[in-house]
Scaffold this motif. Structure first.
Motif, short mmCIF file in Angstrom:
data_model
loop_
_atom_site.label_atom_id
_atom_site.label_comp_id
_atom_site.label_asym_id
_atom_site.label_seq_id
_atom_site.Cartn_x
_atom_site.Cartn_y
_atom_site.Cartn_z
N VAL A 235 0.86 -1.19 0.00
CA VAL A 235 0.00 0.00 0.00
C VAL A 235 0.89 1.23 0.00
CG1 VAL A 235 -1.79 1.29 1.23
CG2 VAL A 235 -1.83 -1.22 1.24
N ARG A 239 -0.67 8.32 0.23
CA ARG A 239 -2.07 8.72 0.30
C ARG A 239 -2.37 9.50 1.56
NH1 ARG A 239 -5.99 5.22 2.81
NH2 ARG A 239 -5.07 3.64 4.15
N TYR A 240 -1.53 9.36 2.59
CA TYR A 240 -1.75 10.08 3.85
C TYR A 240 -1.25 11.53 3.78
CZ TYR A 240 -2.99 5.67 6.08
OH TYR A 240 -3.60 4.50 6.42
N THR A 251 6.12 2.45 1.02
CA THR A 251 5.10 1.41 0.90
C THR A 251 5.19 0.44 2.06
OG1 THR A 251 5.14 1.53 -1.51
CG2 THR A 251 4.26 -0.48 -0.54
N TYR A 256 -3.50 -9.46 4.55
CA TYR A 256 -4.87 -9.40 4.04
C TYR A 256 -5.36 -10.83 3.88
CZ TYR A 256 -8.46 -8.61 0.37
OH TYR A 256 -9.61 -8.58 -0.38
N LEU A 272 -11.00 -2.75 2.36
CA LEU A 272 -11.32 -1.36 2.70
C LEU A 272 -11.22 -1.13 4.20
CD1 LEU A 272 -14.34 -0.70 0.29
CD2 LEU A 272 -11.97 0.07 0.03
N LEU A 275 -7.62 -0.53 5.09
CA LEU A 275 -7.16 0.79 4.71
C LEU A 275 -7.78 1.88 5.58
CD1 LEU A 275 -7.27 0.43 0.81
CD2 LEU A 275 -5.30 0.18 2.33
N SER A 276 -9.07 1.72 5.91
CA SER A 276 -9.75 2.78 6.66
C SER A 276 -9.32 2.83 8.12
CB SER A 276 -11.27 2.59 6.57
OG SER A 276 -11.65 1.37 7.18
N ASP A 280 -2.42 -0.33 7.29
CA ASP A 280 -1.26 -0.24 6.40
C ASP A 280 -0.14 0.57 7.06
OD1 ASP A 280 -3.03 1.91 6.25
OD2 ASP A 280 -2.37 2.49 4.25
#
Length: 1008
Positions: A235, A239-240, A251, A256, A272, A275-276, A280
């Protein structure tokens, strides 16, 4: 602020994740490799300069290690050139360079590029040591390389942030022990003992796929027969912190798990959730790793790796890496167009096989990497089969009716077949019409005269020759003469304006044009010059065209269709495509030596080619109809010409059904170019009789006249809104693809992608449009994106359900409204214009309606005349409405629903007042107009314009036929129709009524 960030030289500490890659064994390269395949070439020198500039902006590409610090060496990565044929793009065998490590013990370069050169196309492989870059970092750097190649500035990736800093800034949740147990099998079996090369296998799947990682995880778990599947999922932590541009390793790989008996929806929900909840971020490498002794760490890792290999136990079934969605434009230049992008996976110590995914355009690339061993590649292929089936079920991809392979019944090109027919039946009649009968021998001699004249002017293979002629003997001889010379003909419609014709001739690159004497003085050639040869001056002689071999791959003709960019596009059809159509259509439509087709549509409309080629090559004949169709001409054609087969648009078929004509002896009526309604086909069946086959044929110009057909079934089709278009022709295949690029399930609507031996060569001089419309499926099948929508019926046949764009069909012609709008905007008074197809009230067909915003005063008549001087008649809007502004949606598109209704005509009160004063004839004509146009008779003022009320060419003919029959009478019908030019100049209720009254009273038609 990270270490060294104040320094001029880029540097950053080696992060925990990057430390892991420093202790890889020498046998494991640990290199990320992105492969960019394309059409065209990338110049070596230009690439070297682009790499230098992009690496300056992305200094992470130039790193070397000094202790536990990465430092910019200032030296750009090298570009190594390799012969492209050394590498198998499926197995990647033959290129040791793909297995070679980077950096090495001496702290050398960490990145490089391999340029695989090929005469047809190049392939670029961007390689980076995983210790300095993750997948997103390599992609960032590679995209900057291509920006520079396109002449753009690189965006750059100057950030020196490390994963520790990013995790701290993002506010990582409480760390958990996420060290995976080495108790999982791998998806491809245990790593073989001893030294084995890494291998790759690749599979391309049609479409973009939501929840791609979850779907792959489910497929792999089920393929392994496990109740639960465990995976590592890289991941991107960027994105953060949106906006961070770094090429470094940012990464993490959270665990999972998916259930084998669950659907992908549940698997996606689990991902999801990971990730939420920030799992990660928590799945970080031990932050203390950079401080450990690398030698000792290496030994520890090697011990664990040996245990893992011996026991066949790993951290998970596989690592699932998704590089994201890639746009072709990001890796394209003016000379190189990316056709696909994918990555070659790697696997480190303790690691399982890696499965990488890249969504490129409307396809998905899946690659698997693992150590080569007994039957391991076969297991990889089997696993790819399972993944492909999960993403794109075979039942959606394969259609029984696509098994159309068939040897041609008629051998040779059209020229070969013509010569053979001439030798067989030299004295048989080939052409009939106002000029009398013409035998095959005479047609051949006249064609030879044209061919010799062209060869004397240096015309030959793949040259394009313009042809400006009507439906005459000279035109038929010209077509065969051009083909005999080995060249291709470009049919030009005499009804089109000179400026447009000159543009087509210039665009096609024609240096010679053939013209009938009535058109020879027109300014239809470009200013750059084009030799005009008058057909009537070419007298037959004893000379014959010698030494010309017409090959299947040679160009036969170029026909222009409307263009969405405002510029017409020339469709190039080769002899092999034409021969394939001829062979199929001759058999299916029962064409033989007794068949006679009338030719009454423009030569520039590929529908005409059915009549031009089929009967002559079967020993039959053509009934030439030079006059523009009206009901009188149509009656003579159907009742007196001897024709027994017919090709026309559904609009004209509907018109014939409403004109009260009585054709006899017809065997086949083929409707094409538009949607055929069941009621229209049913009326035609009754009109032509049960012995006549009514066929619904489908086929864009790009697929050579027709590529699907269906014989109308009165027992099942009469009440259908549209007759099914049937099944593919010989050697043609149809694929239904959804908006996401995936094959749709039976019964669902998809765009028709057409494949097979009738696909055009492409668009003349338009590589951009060729790439856009002529693409390829995942399996490499070349297809044409038609833009036409269809669904598969339970019968296994296809039903047409419209378009997926703004294109409008007008009398069988495909019209791009944008081209009409562009012509309007060329008027100095028009600020902006919008054109769309709208359904005229009371009908089912669309007509072109224009809406204009003016910057200066101009009348609608002026605007109409302006367009008529630039575009073909069928592209002139039926209505033009002046508006203060074009209403817009929130997406800044024109809000069609908010536009005023264009079919309003004069104001009702004024029209009603005039209606009271109408005479007998005008009242009768007004009632006919009201019936044909489906409008209120009281809204029709004397000045009402037929076209502005939504009338088109077909409805105009229907109206004139009704006036002839109901008002003028059969004895004066021809006199009334002789005034057609005056009516076309002024199609108002008053003018039609005036001419009808004069004709009915025996005073003769007025000339207007």
């Amino acid at each position: 602020m990270s270490a060294g960030e104040d320094d001029n030289v880029y540097s950053r500490p080696v992060s925990p994740t990057e430390t892991w890659f420093l202790v890889y064994p020498e046998s494991v390269p640990g290199v990320i490799q992105i492969v960019i395949e394309g059409a065209g070439h990338i110049g070596h020198d230009e690439l070297v300069r682009a790499v230098e500039a992009a690496s300056e902006a992305c200094p992470g590409a130039r790193l070397t290690r000094q202790g536990m610090t990465w430092v910019d060496s200032g030296v750009a990565p090298v570009v190594r050139v390799l012969p492209g044929d050394r590498v198998d793009r499926h197995t990647f065998a033959g290129a040791a360079e793909l297995h070679s490590p980077l950096m090495g013990k001496d702290g050398g370069p960490t990145c490089e590029l391999l340029l695989l050169t090929d005469p047809e196309c190049d392939t670029l492989i961007v390689r980076a040591f995983h210790g300095v870059m993750d997948g997103q970092g390599v992609r960032t750097w590679a995209e900057d390389i291509f920006r520079v190649l396109r002449g753009e500035d690189p965006v750059g990736a100057p950030s020196r942030i490390t994963e520790n800093e990013l995790i701290e800034r993002a506010g990582a949740p409480q760390e958990r022990d996420v060290t995976p147990d080495l108790d999982w099998p791998s998806a491809l079996g245990a790593r073989p003992q001893g030294r084995h090369d890494f291998f790759w296998r690749r599979r391309t799947v049609d479409g973009a796929h939501p929840a791609l990682v979850a779907k792959i995880a489910c497929a792999v778990t089920q393929a392994c027969g496990l109740r639960t599947g465990r995976f590592l999922v890289p991941v991107d932590l960027r994105r953060y912190l949106p906006g961070i541009r770094s090429t470094g390793n940012l990464t993490n790989n959270p665990l999972y798990e998916v259930r084998g008996d669950a659907g992908w929806e549940q698997a996606q929900e689990k991902l999801l959730s990971i990730l939420s909840t920030g799992q990660d971020l928590a799945a970080r490498v031990d932050p203390s790793l950079p401080g450990q002794n690398l030698t000792e760490l290496h030994q520890q890792i090697m011990g664990l790796d040996a245990y893992s290999a011996q026991k066949g136990c790993y951290s998970s079934l596989a690592t699932l890496s998704h590089m994201g969605r890639v746009a072709p434009a990001a890796f394209s230049t003016s000379s190189f167009h990316a056709t696909t992008v994918y990555s070659l996976p790697n696997s480190g110590p303790l690691g399982p096989p890696e499965i990488n995914a890249v969504e490129f355009g409307d396809r998905t690339e899946i690659t698997i990497g693992w150590y080569d061993g007994a039957q391991t590649p076969e297991r990889a292929e089997a696993l790819l089969d399972r993944i492909e089936e999960a993403l794109s079920p075979r039942a959606h991809r394969e259609w029984d009716r696509n098994r159309t392979e068939r040897a041609l019944d008629r051998q040779g090109t059209a020229v070969d077949q013509f010569r053979r027919q001439v030798s067989l039946t030299p004295g048989a009649i080939a052409l009939t019409g106002p000029e009398g009968e013409v035998t095959f021998r005479e047609l051949d001699r006249r064609a030879d005269a044209v061919a010799v004249a062209l060869l004397d002017r240096g015309i030959g293979r793949d040259d394009v020759v313009g042809l400006l002629a009507g439906r005459t003997v000279a035109a038929m001889a010209a077509i065969w003469g051009v083909l005999k010379a080995g060249a291709a003909y470009l049919p030009l419609d005499p009804q089109q304006p000179d400026d447009r014709l000159a543009g087509l001739v210039a665009d096609a690159g024609a240096t010679v044009c053939l013209a009938e004497h009535v058109h020879a003085e027109r300014r239809f050639t470009p200013d750059s010059g084009c030799d005009v040869v008058v057909l009537e001056t070419l007298e037959p002689s004893e000379r014959r065209p010698e030494g010309v071999e017409v090959r299947p791959e040679d160009l036969a003709y170029v026909i222009y269709t409307s263009g969405s960019t405002g510029r017409p596009k020339g469709v190039e059809i080769e002899h092999r495509q034409l021969a394939t159509f001829i062979s199929w259509a001759t058999r299916v439509y029962g064409v033989d030596s007794t068949t006679r087709f009338p030719l009454f549509t423009s030569l520039a409309f590929d529908l005409s080619n059915t009549a031009i080629f089929l009967p002559v090559l079967a020993g039959g004949s053509i009934a030439l109809v030079p006059d523009e169709p009206n009901h009188v001409v149509l009656r003579d054609m159907l009742e007196s010409s001897g024709a027994n087969a017919l090709k026309l648009t559904p609009t004209h078929l509907d018109l014939i059904g409403r004109l009260g004509l009585r054709p006899a002896g017809f065997r086949a009526v083929i409707a094409g170019g538009e949607l055929l309604r069941g009621a229209v086909a049913d009326r035609a069946q009754q009109l032509f009789g049960p012995q006549c086959g009514i066929f619904n044929e489908y086929g864009p110009t790009e697929t050579t006249i027709g590529c699907m057909t269906r014989r109308f079934d009165p027992d099942h089709d009469a009440d259908l809104p549209s007759v099914p278009i049937g099944v593919p022709t010989d050697n043609t295949r149809i694929h239904l693809i959804g908006g996401d690029g995936r094959h749709v399930a039976p019964g669902e609507v998809g765009e028709m992608y057409l494949a097979g031996d009738q696909l055009a060569r492409g668009y003349r001089g338009r590589p951009d449009l060729v790439r856009e419309r002529f693409t390829a499926l995942a399996d490499g099948t070349r297809v044409y994106r038609s833009g036409d929508l269809a669904r598969m019926l339970e019968s296994g046949e296809l039903e047409s359900v419209g378009r997926n764009d703004e294109q409008v069909k007008v009398l069988g012609y495909r019209v791009e409204p944008a081209e009409v709008a562009k012509a309007l905007e060329e008027h100095p008074a028009v600020a902006t214009a919008f054109v769309t197809g709208l359904v005229r009230p009371g009908t089912t067909g669309k007509v072109l309606c224009a809406f204009v915003v003016l910057r200066a005063e101009a009348t609608v008549d002026e605007l109409t005349d302006h367009v008529a001087g630039r575009l073909p008649r069928y592209m002139v809007p039926a209505t033009t409405t002046v508006v203060a502004e074009l209403p817009r949606t929130v997406n800044e598109k024109v809000d069609v629903a908010a536009l005023p209704l264009p079919f309003t005509g004069p104001q009702a009160d004024a029209a009603a007042a005039e209606a009271k004063a109408r005479g007998e004839v005008e009242e009768a004509v007004a009632k006919i107009w009201a019936r044909v146009l489906a409008v209120d008779v009281n809204r029709l003022a004397a000045g009402a314009d037929f076209h502005r009320l939504g009338g088109d060419s077909a409805t105009l003919l229907a109206m004139l036929a009704a006036v002839s029959d109901e008002v003028v009478g059969s004895r004066r019908e021809r006199e009334f129709m002789a005034a057609l030019p005056a009516i076309l100049r002024q199609p108002t209720l008053a003018k039609v009524s005036e001419i009808a009254e004069h004709t009915r009273d025996g005073q003769g038609a007025t000339d207007g």
